[in-house]
Design an enzyme around this catalytic site. Structure first.
Site, PDB file in Angstrom:
ATOM      1  CD  GLU A 126       5.793  -3.887  -4.946  1.00 13.70           C
ATOM      2  OE1 GLU A 126       6.048  -3.922  -3.725  1.00 13.70           O
ATOM      3  OE2 GLU A 126       5.217  -2.928  -5.486  1.00 13.70           O
ATOM      4  CG  HIS A 132       8.366   0.315  -1.802  1.00 20.28           C
ATOM      5  ND1 HIS A 132       8.992  -0.341  -2.841  1.00 20.28           N
ATOM      6  CD2 HIS A 132       7.162  -0.300  -1.639  1.00 20.28           C
ATOM      7  CE1 HIS A 132       8.207  -1.314  -3.282  1.00 20.28           C
ATOM      8  NE2 HIS A 132       7.099  -1.316  -2.573  1.00 20.28           N
ATOM      9  CG  HIS A 166       6.105  -4.074   1.271  1.00 19.14           C
ATOM     10  ND1 HIS A 166       6.495  -5.173   0.544  1.00 19.14           N
ATOM     11  CD2 HIS A 166       5.676  -3.161   0.346  1.00 19.14           C
ATOM     12  CE1 HIS A 166       6.314  -4.941  -0.745  1.00 19.14           C
ATOM     13  NE2 HIS A 166       5.817  -3.726  -0.888  1.00 19.14           N
ATOM     14  CD  GLU A 167       3.930   0.255   1.007  1.00 13.98           C
ATOM     15  OE1 GLU A 167       4.667   0.937   0.261  1.00 13.98           O
ATOM     16  OE2 GLU A 167       3.148  -0.600   0.565  1.00 13.98           O
TER      17      GLU A 167
END
Length: 716
Positions: free
Chosen positions: A509, A484, A480-481
C-alpha cells in the site's frame, strides 16, 4: 487523435469474448498444460542434474504464460453483467486454486527445487530470490510435514480455504439488498442521489429504494437528518451478507489448524514471518503504541462532536441522551467541517468532474514519471484489436482503455494498457480496487511482455444535468487506486511472480498511499479542478438552475476553498485511524489465539463489535439494548478473506513508509521530475524483485523512520 507512433502498440490488448463454457474449458486447458510442464521436468531432471535452468526456469516461464490468461478468467466474476459468466469465473478460479495447491505440494518437484538451491549457483539477484522463495513456499505449504495423515489434512484445509474465499467474495459481489424509505425519511440527502434511486410501486408506492452500494450508502450516512434512518441503514449494512458469517468463522478456525500443523503457534506467526514486520510481536507493539497515542485525541474529538450533536438536537427541540453512536459519525463529522471550517463537500465536488479529474491525474503521472497516456476510442479500438473488432477489447461498454507509453525523455517505448471501469453495476465488485489482468515479464525469447491493469471503482453515474462528480475523499481513492495501476504498469521484472504490486502485503500500500499526498497539495488540487458548469452549455444551465443564479462559477477551485480543505486534513483524524486500528487489532485477535480450542469457542461477531466499541470510542447498537451480536461486520470484510489476513496492519504500517518517503523526498517540491523518475526506477520498477526494505532504504538513503508518520498525524 493521438500521433501516429502512439496509435500502434507493439502488443495487442487481451480480448474479452469468453462464454461460460469457454472460461471453464480454458481453465482446464491451462491446468493440463501446466501439469505437463511439471511432469516433464520431473521426467527429465534428477536431483544430481538439477539446476536453476533445468528446474526453476521452465516452471517460472510456465507461470508467466499461464498468468496471461488465468488472471482474466478469474476477473470476470468481479465485472461481468452476466450471472453465468460470473459463476463460471468463480468455478475457474476454484479449479485453478486447487491445481496451485496440488502444485505446491508436489514432493517430486520440491526435491528438484531443493537440489537446485543446494547447488548454490551464481544467479542474477531476482532469479536467486525466485528460487529461494519457491523453496520456502513448498515448505510453507506442507512439504515440511511427513507424508501421510497430517499432510493430507493440510491439503484438505488449503482446498477448503480456497472455496471459502471464492464463495465469500461472490456473496459480496452479488449482494443486492436495500431498504424502502419515503422522501421525508431521507430529508437532507442530496437530490442528485435521490433522483437516481429506484422508485417504488404497489405497497412501496411513493418510496425510494436505498441500496448498500457506496453511491447510495455514504451520502445517506453523511446527510440524512433522521438519526433513526441512519441507524437502520448502518445496522442493515452490517447484516447485508450474513451468509458469510459462518464462512468467516470456518476460515479462521481452519487457518489456525493449518498453522499449528506446520509447527507455528498460530496463523499470525505463519503469515507475518515473511513480511517486513517478521513477527506478530512487532505488529502488536506498533498497533498498541498507536492506540495509546491516539486514544486521548480520539476522546477529545468525540467530545467536540458530542457538543455539536447536543446543539443540533436542542435546535430541533429533541431530547439528547449524551451518547455518540456509530451512525452519528459521518453525519456530524460532515456537519463539523461545514459549520466550523466552512467546508461544503457538495460544492467541492462540483470542481471535480470524474473525466477531467482523471485527465488531470494522468497528466500528473505523465510529468512525474515520464509517461504518456493515450485513450483508445472509436476506430482505433478496431485497429489494435486482434479480431479487428473494437468492442471486444473491453468487457463492458462503460470501460475506458488507454495505451501507456514512455515520453521522449524516457525513450518513447510502449509501457502497457490501463483500463478504467468506474460505475456500479449489478453483480460488480463493490469497492475500489486495482486488478492486474496480465503481468509483465521477460519471455522465453528474451523479449519484454507488457502488462495490462484495470481500475474497478463505483462512482456516481453521470446524469443529463450533471457529470459524475467526485467528493474529495473519492479523489483521494481514485489517486490511490491509480497509484496501484501505475505500480503495475511501470514495473519491470524478469519474472511475473514479482511484477508490480506483487510485494509483501505490509509494503504494497505504501507506493499508493504516498501518491495520495498530491490530493492535499494546493497547486495540484488547483490543476486537477475544473467546475463542471464550464464543460457544456447543458451543464451550465443545470448548475445555474440548481444554484438559482445567473452568474458563472469560477473555472478552477478558488484558493480559499482549497485552504479550507487543507485545514481539515487532520480534523477527526484520530477517530479515522482508530477505525483502522479496530480492523487491524480484530484481525490480529482472531489470528493469534492462545490455543486452537480458544478460537473454536471465540464468538467472532461479538469480538468484532466489542473491540469496535472499545477502540473507536463510539457507542453501537449494544448501547441501546440490542446485545453484542447485533451485527456481523466481519461478514462484509473481504480483505480478511482475500489476502489481508494477519496483514490488515499493513495499511497503517505502510503509511509509516509512505509518509517518510513523501516528507523526505517530495514535500518541498511535489512535481520534482528528477525525484519522480528516481521513485519510478528505484521503487515502482522493482516490484517485489528484491527485499522491500532494501528498496525503501535505497530510495530514502537510510533506514525508514516513524518520525514523519507521527508528525503528520500531530502525534510527534
Amino acid at each position: 487523435m493521438a500521433p501516429d507512433h502512439l496509435r500502434k502498440p507493439p502488443q495487442a490488448p487481451p480480448i474479452f469474448t469468453a462464454t461460460a463454457q469457454s472460461i471453464v474449458d480454458d481453465a482446464k486447458r491451462l491446468i493440463e498444460s501446466s501439469r505437463k510442464v511439471q511432469d516433464d521436468v520431473v521426467a527429465k531432471v534428477s536431483p544430481d542434474s538439477a539446476t536453476f535452468a533445468s528446474v526453476m526456469k521452465p516452471l517460472a516461464q510456465d507461470e508467466n504464460v499461464m498468468a496471461l490468461e488465468s488472471h482474466i478468467l478469474g476477473f470476470y466474476q468481479a465485472v461481468s453483467t452476466e450471472q453465468q459468466l460470473r459463476d463460471a469465473s468463480s468455478k475457474a478460479e476454484e479449479l485453478m486454486d486447487e491445481f496451485f495447491i496440488e502444485t505446491v505440494m508436489r514432493e517430486d518437484v520440491f526435491k528438484l527445487v531443493d537440489a537446485a538451491l543446494k547447488k548454490g549457483e551464481a544467479l542474477d539477484p531476482e532469479s536467486r530470490r525466485l528460487l529461494e522463495k519457491e523453496h520456502k513456499d513448498y515448505i510453507r505449504n506442507g512439504l515440511g510435514l511427513p507424508a501421510g495423515e497430517k499432510r493430507d489434512r493440510f491439503k484438505e484445509i488449503k482446498k477448503r480455504l480456497s472455496q471459502i474465499s471464492i464463495e465469500f467474495q461472490k456473496n459480496l459481489n452479488e449482494e443486492n439488498g436495500g431498504i424502502w424509505f419515503t422522501r421525508e425519511q431521507l430529508d437532507g440527502v442530496p437530490e442528485d442521489v435521490l433522483g437516481e434511486l429506484k422508485k417504488g410501486e404497489g405497497e412501496n408506492e411513493g418510496k425510494l429504494r436505498l441500496t448498500f452500494k457506496y453511491p447510495d450508502l455514504f451520502p445517506t450516512m453523511k446527510y440524512a437528518k433522521n438519526a433513526e434512518v441512519r441507524k437502520q441503514v448502518m445496522i442493515a449494512n452490517e447484516n447485508k451478507c450474513n451468509q458469510n458469517a459462518p464462512l468467516f468463522r470456518e476460515a479462521v478456525v481452519l487457518r489456525d489448524e493449518a498453522a499449528r500443523l506446520l509447527g507455528y503457534p498460530n496463523h499470525a506467526a505463519f503469515r507475518i514471518e515473511d513480511k517486513m514486520a517478521k513477527t506478530p510481536q512487532t505488529v502488536n507493539t506498533f498497533l498498541g503504541d498507536l492506540r495509546t497515542r491516539l486514544a486521548g485525541g480520539g476522546q477529545k474529538e468525540i467530545n467536540g462532536l458530542l457538543a455539536l450533536k447536543k446543539a443540533d438536537y436542542e435546535a430541533r427541540g429533541e431530547s439528547f441522551d449524551g451518547r455518540y453512536y456509530l451512525w452519528d459519525h459521518r453525519f456530524y463529522d460532515r456537519l463539523m467541517l461545514e459549520q466550523q471550517y466552512s467546508l461544503d463537500q457538495q460544492q467541492i465536488a462540483e470542481y471535480f468532474p470524474l473525466q477531467t479529474t482523471i485527465a488531470g491525474m494522468l497528466k500528473i503521472f505523465e510529468e512525474l514519471f515520464g509517461l504518456e497516456f493515450v485513450e483508445i476510442t472509436g476506430e482505433d479500438r478496431a485497429q489494435i484489436a486482434p479480431t479487428g473488432k473494437g468492442n471486444d477489447i473491453v468487457w463492458h461498454e462503460d470501460v475506458q482503455i488507454f495505451s501507456v507509453w514512455n515520453d521522449k525523455g524516457e525513450g518513447s517505448g510502449f509501457v502497457g494498457y490501463l483500463y478504467l471501469d468506474l460505475f456500479p453495476r449489478d453483480g460488480k465488485y463493490g469497492h475500489a480496487a486495482n486488478f492486474n489482468l496480465q503481468p509483465g515479464y521477460i519471455d522465453a525469447n528474451g523479449n519484454r511482455r507488457y502488462p495490462a491493469t484495470a481500475l474497478v471503482c463505483n462512482f456516481t453515474k453521470p446524469s443529463a444535468k450533471k457529470p459524475s462528480l467526485l467528493k474529495h475523499d473519492e479523489v483521494v481513492t481514485l489517486f490511490h487506486e491509480l497509484g496501484h495501476g501505475i505500480h503495475d504498469l511501470v514495473s519491470k521484472t524478469i519474472w511475473s511472480r514479482f511484477h508490480g504490486t506483487n510485494t509483501v502485503r505490509d509494503f504494497v500500500e505504501a507506493p499508493s498511499q504516498m501518491l495520495e499526498n498530491w490530493c492535499w497539495t494546493p497547486s495540484q488540487l488547483k490543476s486537477l479542478s475544473k467546475h463542471y458548469s464550464t464543460l457544456s452549455p447543458e451543464y451550465k444551465a443545470g448548475w445555474q438552475e440548481a444554484a438559482s443564479t445567473s452568474t458563472e462559477a469560477p473555472e478552477q477551485i478558488p484558493d480559499d476553498i482549497i485552504a479550507n480543505l487543507i485545514r481539515t486534513k487532520h480534523v477527526n483524524d484520530a477517530l479515522f485511524n482508530l477505525r483502522q486500528l479496530h480492523f487491524g487489532i480484530f484481525d490480529m485477535t482472531i489470528h493469534e489465539p492462545s490455543s486452537h480450542e480458544y478460537i473454536q469457542k471465540l464468538p467472532i461477531s461479538t469480538t468484532y463489535n466489542t473491540l469496535r466499541k472499545q477502540i473507536t470510542l463510539m457507542d453501537g447498537p449494544e448501547a441501546i439494548g440490542l446485545g453484542d451480536e447485533w451485527g456481523h461486520g466481519e461478514a462484509t470484510f473481504g480483505h480478511l478473506i482475500g489476502g489481508y489476513d494477519a496483514g490488515y496492519y499493513g495499511y497503517l504500517s505502510s503509511q509509516v513508509y509512505s509518509t517518510d518517503m513523501f516528507y523526505t523526498i517530495f514535500k518541498d517540491e511535489p512535481m520534482d521530475k528528477a525525484a519522480g523518475r528516481r521513485y519510478r526506477y528505484t521503487v515502482l520498477e522493482k516490484g517485489g524483485s528484491q527485499d522491500e526494505m532494501k528498496t525503501l532504504t535505497e530510495f530514502l538513503g537510510r533506514e525508514p523512520k516513524t518520525d514523519a508518520f507521527y508528525k503528520d498525524m500531530g502525534l510527534a
